[in-house]
Motif scaffolding. Structure first.
Motif, PDB file in Angstrom:
ATOM      1  N   ALA A  18       0.827  -1.208   0.000  1.00  0.00           N
ATOM      2  CA  ALA A  18       0.000   0.000   0.000  1.00  0.00           C
ATOM      3  C   ALA A  18       0.860   1.257   0.000  1.00  0.00           C
ATOM      4  O   ALA A  18       0.349   2.355  -0.189  1.00  0.00           O
ATOM      5  CB  ALA A  18      -0.924  -0.002   1.212  1.00  0.00           C
ATOM      6  N   GLY A  19       2.166   1.119   0.195  1.00  0.00           N
ATOM      7  CA  GLY A  19       3.076   2.255   0.162  1.00  0.00           C
ATOM      8  C   GLY A  19       3.873   2.267  -1.123  1.00  0.00           C
ATOM      9  O   GLY A  19       3.646   1.451  -2.016  1.00  0.00           O
ATOM     10  N   ALA A  20       4.835   3.167  -1.214  1.00  0.00           N
ATOM     11  CA  ALA A  20       5.651   3.297  -2.420  1.00  0.00           C
ATOM     12  C   ALA A  20       6.898   2.426  -2.370  1.00  0.00           C
ATOM     13  O   ALA A  20       7.754   2.525  -3.235  1.00  0.00           O
ATOM     14  CB  ALA A  20       6.046   4.751  -2.636  1.00  0.00           C
ATOM     15  N   GLY A  21       6.995   1.558  -1.368  1.00  0.00           N
ATOM     16  CA  GLY A  21       8.133   0.663  -1.254  1.00  0.00           C
ATOM     17  C   GLY A  21       7.673  -0.767  -1.064  1.00  0.00           C
ATOM     18  O   GLY A  21       6.607  -1.021  -0.502  1.00  0.00           O
ATOM     19  N   ALA A  22       8.467  -1.706  -1.557  1.00  0.00           N
ATOM     20  CA  ALA A  22       8.161  -3.127  -1.408  1.00  0.00           C
ATOM     21  C   ALA A  22       9.470  -3.895  -1.347  1.00  0.00           C
ATOM     22  O   ALA A  22      10.504  -3.410  -1.809  1.00  0.00           O
ATOM     23  CB  ALA A  22       7.307  -3.623  -2.571  1.00  0.00           C
ATOM     24  N   THR A  23       9.425  -5.094  -0.794  1.00  0.00           N
ATOM     25  CA  THR A  23      10.597  -5.958  -0.723  1.00  0.00           C
ATOM     26  C   THR A  23      10.291  -7.257  -1.450  1.00  0.00           C
ATOM     27  O   THR A  23       9.303  -7.931  -1.141  1.00  0.00           O
ATOM     28  CB  THR A  23      10.976  -6.257   0.743  1.00  0.00           C
ATOM     29  OG1 THR A  23      11.282  -5.020   1.390  1.00  0.00           O
ATOM     30  CG2 THR A  23      12.176  -7.178   0.822  1.00  0.00           C
ATOM     31  N   LEU A  24      11.130  -7.579  -2.430  1.00  0.00           N
ATOM     32  CA  LEU A  24      10.982  -8.816  -3.190  1.00  0.00           C
ATOM     33  C   LEU A  24      12.346  -9.195  -3.750  1.00  0.00           C
ATOM     34  O   LEU A  24      12.828  -8.584  -4.700  1.00  0.00           O
ATOM     35  CB  LEU A  24       9.966  -8.641  -4.321  1.00  0.00           C
ATOM     36  CG  LEU A  24       9.634  -9.888  -5.144  1.00  0.00           C
ATOM     37  CD1 LEU A  24       9.090 -11.009  -4.259  1.00  0.00           C
ATOM     38  CD2 LEU A  24       8.631  -9.544  -6.236  1.00  0.00           C
ATOM     39  N   SER A  25      12.990 -10.181  -3.152  1.00  0.00           N
ATOM     40  CA  SER A  25      14.341 -10.587  -3.559  1.00  0.00           C
ATOM     41  C   SER A  25      14.283 -11.785  -4.492  1.00  0.00           C
ATOM     42  O   SER A  25      14.575 -12.922  -4.112  1.00  0.00           O
ATOM     43  CB  SER A  25      15.197 -10.882  -2.323  1.00  0.00           C
ATOM     44  OG  SER A  25      15.453  -9.686  -1.631  1.00  0.00           O
TER      45      SER A  25
END
Length: 120
Positions: free
Chosen positions: A28-35
């Motif tokens: 829902a924010g402008a950042g995400a984590t996906l490695s």
């Protein structure tokens, strides 16, 4: 042929069709984590105005400052929002995706960022 590792796969049918199963994340924010080397990040709830810009950051431990990253940007919603890619900026452990709404109306749906990280 089915090559599978780490929850993703590349399938090649006898007809020569490729299907890639990628990592996914929603934010829902402008950042995400996906490695993952191949992935889709869905950013929800954005209302970027016509002619407005938005930067998204994806934290990914597989990315280096010298990585080549193939990126596409898609938006969904009923308004005439047209999110386009302006720049991809890799850094150690993350990359930024700068976008612009070139449509006639504000965004009223999700932004999907698809990526493929290449080691250089």
């Amino acid at each position: 042929i089915d090559l599978t590792t780490g929850g993703g796969s590349v399938d090649v049918s006898s007809a020569g069709l490729f299907t890639v199963v990628a990592g996914t994340v929603s934010s829902a924010g402008a950042g995400a984590t996906l490695s993952t080397n191949i992935g889709t990040a869905t950013f929800t709830g954005f209302t970027t105005a016509a002619a407005g810009t938005q930067t998204f950051t994806i934290t990914n431990t597989l990315v280096a400052a010298t990585s080549s990253i193939f990126v596409t940007v898609t938006n969904v919603g009923s308004n005439d929002a047209q999110m386009t890619l302006q720049r991809v900026k890799p850094a150690a452990g993350s990359f930024e995706v700068m976008t612009k709404n070139n449509g006639a109306a504000a965004l009223n749906g999700d932004v999907l960022i698809n990526f493929w990280v290449f080691d250089v």
